[in-house]
Design a protein around this motif. Structure first.
Motif, PDB file in Angstrom:
ATOM      1  N   VAL A 137      -6.957  -8.145 -41.186  1.00 18.63           N
ATOM      2  CA  VAL A 137      -5.911  -9.111 -41.532  1.00 18.63           C
ATOM      3  C   VAL A 137      -6.540 -10.419 -41.991  1.00 18.63           C
ATOM      4  O   VAL A 137      -7.385 -10.995 -41.303  1.00 18.63           O
ATOM      5  CB  VAL A 137      -4.981  -9.356 -40.318  1.00 18.63           C
ATOM      6  CG1 VAL A 137      -4.004 -10.485 -40.598  1.00 18.63           C
ATOM      7  CG2 VAL A 137      -4.241  -8.076 -39.960  1.00 18.63           C
ATOM      8  N   ASP A 138      -6.132 -10.881 -43.144  1.00 24.71           N
ATOM      9  CA  ASP A 138      -6.543 -12.192 -43.659  1.00 24.71           C
ATOM     10  C   ASP A 138      -5.577 -13.225 -43.085  1.00 24.71           C
ATOM     11  O   ASP A 138      -4.430 -13.313 -43.511  1.00 24.71           O
ATOM     12  CB  ASP A 138      -6.491 -12.184 -45.183  1.00 24.71           C
ATOM     13  CG  ASP A 138      -6.917 -13.505 -45.811  1.00 24.71           C
ATOM     14  OD1 ASP A 138      -7.034 -14.516 -45.079  1.00 24.71           O
ATOM     15  OD2 ASP A 138      -7.113 -13.520 -47.040  1.00 24.71           O
ATOM     16  N   VAL A 139      -6.047 -14.009 -42.131  1.00 23.78           N
ATOM     17  CA  VAL A 139      -5.170 -14.946 -41.430  1.00 23.78           C
ATOM     18  C   VAL A 139      -4.687 -16.079 -42.334  1.00 23.78           C
ATOM     19  O   VAL A 139      -3.752 -16.799 -41.968  1.00 23.78           O
ATOM     20  CB  VAL A 139      -5.821 -15.514 -40.151  1.00 23.78           C
ATOM     21  CG1 VAL A 139      -6.042 -14.415 -39.136  1.00 23.78           C
ATOM     22  CG2 VAL A 139      -7.118 -16.234 -40.461  1.00 23.78           C
ATOM     23  N   SER A 140      -5.264 -16.223 -43.511  1.00 20.72           N
ATOM     24  CA  SER A 140      -4.774 -17.248 -44.436  1.00 20.72           C
ATOM     25  C   SER A 140      -3.563 -16.757 -45.227  1.00 20.72           C
ATOM     26  O   SER A 140      -3.005 -17.501 -46.027  1.00 20.72           O
ATOM     27  CB  SER A 140      -5.881 -17.670 -45.405  1.00 20.72           C
ATOM     28  OG  SER A 140      -6.177 -16.626 -46.322  1.00 20.72           O
ATOM     29  N   ARG A 141      -3.154 -15.506 -44.973  1.00 22.21           N
ATOM     30  CA  ARG A 141      -2.036 -14.913 -45.706  1.00 22.21           C
ATOM     31  C   ARG A 141      -0.977 -14.338 -44.763  1.00 22.21           C
ATOM     32  O   ARG A 141      -0.420 -13.285 -45.029  1.00 22.21           O
ATOM     33  CB  ARG A 141      -2.532 -13.800 -46.622  1.00 22.21           C
ATOM     34  CG  ARG A 141      -3.554 -14.227 -47.631  1.00 22.21           C
ATOM     35  CD  ARG A 141      -3.989 -13.064 -48.481  1.00 22.21           C
ATOM     36  NE  ARG A 141      -5.208 -13.364 -49.188  1.00 22.21           N
ATOM     37  CZ  ARG A 141      -5.606 -12.734 -50.269  1.00 22.21           C
ATOM     38  NH1 ARG A 141      -4.896 -11.745 -50.760  1.00 22.21           N
ATOM     39  NH2 ARG A 141      -6.724 -13.063 -50.851  1.00 22.21           N
ATOM     40  N   LEU A 142      -0.689 -15.038 -43.695  1.00 22.67           N
ATOM     41  CA  LEU A 142       0.317 -14.545 -42.751  1.00 22.67           C
ATOM     42  C   LEU A 142       1.698 -15.076 -43.097  1.00 22.67           C
ATOM     43  O   LEU A 142       1.894 -16.291 -43.215  1.00 22.67           O
ATOM     44  CB  LEU A 142      -0.027 -14.960 -41.316  1.00 22.67           C
ATOM     45  CG  LEU A 142      -1.177 -14.238 -40.642  1.00 22.67           C
ATOM     46  CD1 LEU A 142      -1.373 -14.772 -39.224  1.00 22.67           C
ATOM     47  CD2 LEU A 142      -0.958 -12.737 -40.604  1.00 22.67           C
ATOM     48  N   GLY A 143       2.621 -14.167 -43.249  1.00 19.90           N
ATOM     49  CA  GLY A 143       4.019 -14.513 -43.450  1.00 19.90           C
ATOM     50  C   GLY A 143       4.843 -13.921 -42.320  1.00 19.90           C
ATOM     51  O   GLY A 143       4.410 -12.982 -41.648  1.00 19.90           O
ATOM     52  N   LEU A 144       6.010 -14.469 -42.105  1.00 16.95           N
ATOM     53  CA  LEU A 144       6.888 -14.000 -41.037  1.00 16.95           C
ATOM     54  C   LEU A 144       8.263 -13.729 -41.621  1.00 16.95           C
ATOM     55  O   LEU A 144       8.800 -14.548 -42.371  1.00 16.95           O
ATOM     56  CB  LEU A 144       6.972 -15.069 -39.942  1.00 16.95           C
ATOM     57  CG  LEU A 144       7.727 -14.724 -38.675  1.00 16.95           C
ATOM     58  CD1 LEU A 144       7.163 -13.484 -37.983  1.00 16.95           C
ATOM     59  CD2 LEU A 144       7.687 -15.912 -37.710  1.00 16.95           C
ATOM     60  N   LEU A 145       8.796 -12.567 -41.292  1.00 17.60           N
ATOM     61  CA  LEU A 145      10.117 -12.161 -41.766  1.00 17.60           C
ATOM     62  C   LEU A 145      11.002 -11.905 -40.559  1.00 17.60           C
ATOM     63  O   LEU A 145      10.557 -11.331 -39.571  1.00 17.60           O
ATOM     64  CB  LEU A 145       9.983 -10.884 -42.596  1.00 17.60           C
ATOM     65  CG  LEU A 145      11.264 -10.264 -43.113  1.00 17.60           C
ATOM     66  CD1 LEU A 145      11.009  -9.635 -44.465  1.00 17.60           C
ATOM     67  CD2 LEU A 145      11.811  -9.209 -42.172  1.00 17.60           C
ATOM     68  N   GLY A 146      12.242 -12.338 -40.647  1.00 13.75           N
ATOM     69  CA  GLY A 146      13.212 -12.024 -39.615  1.00 13.75           C
ATOM     70  C   GLY A 146      14.553 -11.708 -40.248  1.00 13.75           C
ATOM     71  O   GLY A 146      14.915 -12.272 -41.281  1.00 13.75           O
ATOM     72  N   TYR A 147      15.264 -10.808 -39.615  1.00 13.56           N
ATOM     73  CA  TYR A 147      16.588 -10.400 -40.080  1.00 13.56           C
ATOM     74  C   TYR A 147      17.609 -10.669 -38.996  1.00 13.56           C
ATOM     75  O   TYR A 147      17.411 -10.295 -37.835  1.00 13.56           O
ATOM     76  CB  TYR A 147      16.558  -8.912 -40.455  1.00 13.56           C
ATOM     77  CG  TYR A 147      17.894  -8.228 -40.505  1.00 13.56           C
ATOM     78  CD1 TYR A 147      18.910  -8.684 -41.351  1.00 13.56           C
ATOM     79  CD2 TYR A 147      18.168  -7.123 -39.710  1.00 13.56           C
ATOM     80  CE1 TYR A 147      20.142  -8.047 -41.396  1.00 13.56           C
ATOM     81  CE2 TYR A 147      19.389  -6.476 -39.750  1.00 13.56           C
ATOM     82  CZ  TYR A 147      20.377  -6.944 -40.589  1.00 13.56           C
ATOM     83  OH  TYR A 147      21.597  -6.318 -40.634  1.00 13.56           O
ATOM     84  N   SER A 148      18.692 -11.340 -39.343  1.00 16.41           N
ATOM     85  CA  SER A 148      19.804 -11.637 -38.458  1.00 16.41           C
ATOM     86  C   SER A 148      19.306 -12.398 -37.231  1.00 16.41           C
ATOM     87  O   SER A 148      18.700 -13.464 -37.373  1.00 16.41           O
ATOM     88  CB  SER A 148      20.557 -10.347 -38.109  1.00 16.41           C
ATOM     89  OG  SER A 148      21.798 -10.639 -37.504  1.00 16.41           O
TER      90      SER A 148
END
Length: 173
Positions: free
Chosen positions: A58-69
């Motif tokens: 994992v490239d920690v400079s490219r972390l995104g977070l997704l959440g639904y509802s």
């Protein structure tokens, strides 16, 4: 995590060569613990980010977070406060006034995506979320989609993958 929205988004991310790590909140599925009112679940998100960031691939400079509802309302404060998270995607976020304030103060790239027929996040609320959100932001309405996204999963997922891809795929390793 095993619903059509999350599975579609994860599939679209993986198809664009991005890692998609999914997990259940405490007390859901086989996860231990019990419902924490959205506050304790923020700890679950932070723990998931920490575990993911510890993985060598994992490239920690490219972390995104997704959440639904509900997941979007839990992800929002973590994404805004955790420096490891570089961007967020919020799908059908049923935000309350405190979350609107967070969106207004959060300068991280964000995708907010809602359906025009969402009964949990009505069009007027979606537009208010867009209006109150700080830049940089991308706001997408999917015509005909309701809160469960049945029949609109692919359109939603493609927008999510394009958003994260535009931010993270252009970064040189």
């Amino acid at each position: 995590m095993n619903n059509n929205v999350i599975l579609a988004a994860a599939s679209a991310l993986v198809n664009k060569s991005m890692i998609a790590f999914m997990f259940n909140f405490r007390g859901v599925g086989g996860s231990e613990g019990s419902f924490g009112g959205g506050v304790a679940e923020q700890e679950d998100v932070t723990a998931a980010i920490s575990w993911l960031a510890s993985q060598s691939q994992v490239d920690v400079s490219r972390l995104g977070l997704l959440g639904y509802s509900f997941g979007a309302t839990v992800a929002l404060p973590v994404a805004c406060d955790d420096e490891r998270v570089r961007a967020m995607a919020l799908i059908s976020p049923p935000v309350e006034p405190p979350q609107l304030s967070q969106l207004g103060d959060c300068a991280k790239p964000k995708l907010i995506i809602c359906g025009t027929e969402d009964f949990v996040v009505p069009l007027e609320m979606a537009e208010l979320i867009n209006q109150e959100s700080a830049e940089p932001k991308q706001f997408e309405l999917v015509s005909g989609a309701d809160h469960f996204w049945w029949g609109h999963e692919v359109a939603m997922a493609q927008k999510v993958a394009a958003f994260f891809g535009s931010l993270f795929m252009q970064i040189d390793s």
